[in-house]
Design an enzyme around this catalytic site. Structure first.
Site, PDB file in Angstrom:
ATOM      1  N   TYR A  79      -6.818  14.928 -11.727  1.00  0.00           N
ATOM      2  CA  TYR A  79      -5.969  13.773 -12.037  1.00  0.00           C
ATOM      3  C   TYR A  79      -4.665  14.229 -12.681  1.00  0.00           C
ATOM      4  O   TYR A  79      -3.579  13.846 -12.258  1.00  0.00           O
ATOM      5  CB  TYR A  79      -6.713  12.814 -12.967  1.00  0.00           C
ATOM      6  CG  TYR A  79      -5.809  11.787 -13.612  1.00  0.00           C
ATOM      7  CD1 TYR A  79      -5.188  10.804 -12.836  1.00  0.00           C
ATOM      8  CD2 TYR A  79      -5.563  11.792 -14.988  1.00  0.00           C
ATOM      9  CE1 TYR A  79      -4.344   9.863 -13.415  1.00  0.00           C
ATOM     10  CE2 TYR A  79      -4.734  10.854 -15.574  1.00  0.00           C
ATOM     11  CZ  TYR A  79      -4.124   9.899 -14.786  1.00  0.00           C
ATOM     12  OH  TYR A  79      -3.293   8.976 -15.366  1.00  0.00           O
TER      13      TYR A  79
ATOM     14  N   ASP B 224       0.875  -1.169   0.000  1.00  0.00           N
ATOM     15  CA  ASP B 224       0.000   0.000   0.000  1.00  0.00           C
ATOM     16  C   ASP B 224       0.913   1.220   0.000  1.00  0.00           C
ATOM     17  O   ASP B 224       1.480   1.577   1.032  1.00  0.00           O
ATOM     18  CB  ASP B 224      -0.904  -0.010   1.227  1.00  0.00           C
ATOM     19  CG  ASP B 224      -1.858   1.184   1.263  1.00  0.00           C
ATOM     20  OD1 ASP B 224      -1.698   2.117   0.435  1.00  0.00           O
ATOM     21  OD2 ASP B 224      -2.754   1.202   2.121  1.00  0.00           O
TER      22      ASP B 224
ATOM     23  N   THR C 219       1.345  10.488 -17.650  1.00  0.00           N
ATOM     24  CA  THR C 219       0.198  10.538 -18.542  1.00  0.00           C
ATOM     25  C   THR C 219       0.205  11.743 -19.466  1.00  0.00           C
ATOM     26  O   THR C 219       0.801  12.791 -19.156  1.00  0.00           O
ATOM     27  CB  THR C 219      -1.098  10.573 -17.696  1.00  0.00           C
ATOM     28  OG1 THR C 219      -2.242  10.774 -18.536  1.00  0.00           O
ATOM     29  CG2 THR C 219      -1.056  11.712 -16.681  1.00  0.00           C
ATOM     30  N   ASP C 220      -0.478  11.601 -20.591  1.00  0.00           N
ATOM     31  CA  ASP C 220      -0.699  12.725 -21.500  1.00  0.00           C
ATOM     32  C   ASP C 220      -1.620  13.780 -20.897  1.00  0.00           C
ATOM     33  O   ASP C 220      -1.679  14.908 -21.381  1.00  0.00           O
ATOM     34  CB  ASP C 220      -1.278  12.228 -22.836  1.00  0.00           C
ATOM     35  CG  ASP C 220      -2.533  11.388 -22.681  1.00  0.00           C
ATOM     36  OD1 ASP C 220      -2.705  10.754 -21.615  1.00  0.00           O
ATOM     37  OD2 ASP C 220      -3.343  11.342 -23.626  1.00  0.00           O
TER      38      ASP C 220
ATOM     39  N   ALA D   5      -1.379   3.919  -9.420  1.00  0.00           N
ATOM     40  CA  ALA D   5      -2.009   5.240  -9.475  1.00  0.00           C
ATOM     41  C   ALA D   5      -3.517   5.082  -9.440  1.00  0.00           C
ATOM     42  O   ALA D   5      -4.055   4.025  -9.771  1.00  0.00           O
ATOM     43  CB  ALA D   5      -1.605   5.983 -10.746  1.00  0.00           C
TER      44      ALA D   5
ATOM     45  N   THR E 218      -6.277   6.185 -11.568  1.00  0.00           N
ATOM     46  CA  THR E 218      -6.361   6.705 -12.937  1.00  0.00           C
ATOM     47  C   THR E 218      -7.777   7.012 -13.385  1.00  0.00           C
ATOM     48  O   THR E 218      -7.976   7.451 -14.512  1.00  0.00           O
ATOM     49  CB  THR E 218      -5.729   5.709 -13.931  1.00  0.00           C
ATOM     50  OG1 THR E 218      -6.425   4.457 -13.847  1.00  0.00           O
ATOM     51  CG2 THR E 218      -4.254   5.487 -13.608  1.00  0.00           C
TER      52      THR E 218
ATOM     53  N   LYS F 249      -0.734  13.949 -11.198  1.00  0.00           N
ATOM     54  CA  LYS F 249       0.345  13.270 -11.923  1.00  0.00           C
ATOM     55  C   LYS F 249       1.503  14.221 -12.200  1.00  0.00           C
ATOM     56  O   LYS F 249       2.666  13.818 -12.181  1.00  0.00           O
ATOM     57  CB  LYS F 249      -0.185  12.673 -13.222  1.00  0.00           C
ATOM     58  CG  LYS F 249      -1.166  11.518 -13.020  1.00  0.00           C
ATOM     59  CD  LYS F 249      -0.570  10.355 -12.235  1.00  0.00           C
ATOM     60  CE  LYS F 249       0.485   9.600 -13.029  1.00  0.00           C
ATOM     61  NZ  LYS F 249       0.997   8.426 -12.288  1.00  0.00           N
TER      62      LYS F 249
END
Length: 262
Positions: free
Chosen positions: A105, A17, A82-83, A41, A43, A109
């Site tokens: 989100y 965790d 991520t994009d 993550a 997501t 990130k």
């Protein structure tokens, strides 16, 4: 979280965790990996928007815990990002383009990226719309492959552009990045920007399914909570050149997916 090293069989399937700092530190220090590929993550973009505390704990605090543990054992840290750190106003984003997330989100990130960037011997890998076979976790492609044979009518946005990435291709690129000791930021995704609707059509054609069941809609037609970037496609020229790898377009990726069907 992936742990890469020759370790005893009993330690290869560790469950950690990452929001628990002491547990994360103990697990990584005990295992003493040479490389950690951090894939854990939250997501779900809409869930991140409504449950911001959860998103912060997993995506930001969890990353900080992993980074601290890696520093203790001098393990190399690779973060999967991520994009969605981009606002989607222009598309074909290069590593040198300035991030500007428009969802919580994406913000978490980006914060995770900053934590990892402050670590020595680290790599941030931005990717987009992963697809492939997975025993438990669905993705866009498997959603299409489940719905169309069941004769479901599927609404798919035609104004939301990404760089769909075959998971096996991404894994191979990460292996090469580890071998070459790549650092900094690298975009590793499919080498083709495409709308979700066009992607869905290609999936239907590759698997000989009825694409007439696909209904094009606009992002504004859907009840999404969080904003999505209109065009967050990624430029992957740097990764292809530095890693010496072909990053697949959609057609090649879907051929490989069909070929690897369980």
């Amino acid at each position: 979280m992936g742990i890469d090293r020759y370790v005893p069989e009993s330690q290869k399937d560790l469950t950690v965790d990452i929001t628990e700092r002491e547990q994360t530190l103990k697990s990584i220090v005990t295992t003493a990996p040479s490389v950690v590929v951090h894939t854990a993550a939250e997501t779900n973009v809409d869930r991140c928007e409504t449950e911001r505390g959860l998103a912060q704990r997993i995506n930001v605090d969890g990353t900080a815990n992993i980074a601290a543990a890696c520093a203790k054992v001098r393990a190399r840290l690779i973060l999967m990002s991520t994009d969605y750190v981009f606002d989607g106003k222009k598309g074909n984003y290069a590593e040198t383009d300035e991030p500007n997330p428009i969802s919580f989100y994406g913000l978490t990130k980006l914060e995770a990226e900053r934590i990892v960037a402050a670590s020595s011997n680290s790599l941030i890998v931005r990717t987009s719309v992963l697809y492939g076979w997975h025993p438990t976790k669905p993705n866009f492609a498997t959603w299409i492959l489940k719905g169309l044979p069941e004769r479901q009518t599927l609404k798919v946005v035609n104004d939301h552009i990404n760089s769909p990435t075959f998971a096996g291709n991404l894994a191979e690129a990460i292996r090469k990045a580890i071998g070459r000791n790549s650092e900094g930021v690298m975009h590793v995704a499919g080498n083709e920007g495409i709308s979700r609707f066009d992607f869905a059509q290609r999936i239907a054609r590759q698997f000989d399914l009825d694409e007439r069941l696909l209904v094009p809609v606009k992002m504004s037609d859907l009840s999404w909570i969080a904003r999505r970037p209109r065009d967050s496609s990624l430029n992957v020229g740097k990764a292809e050149k530095e890693l010496g790898i072909e990053l697949f377009g959609v057609d090649r990726g879907l051929v490989e997916m069909a070929r690897s069907k369980p």
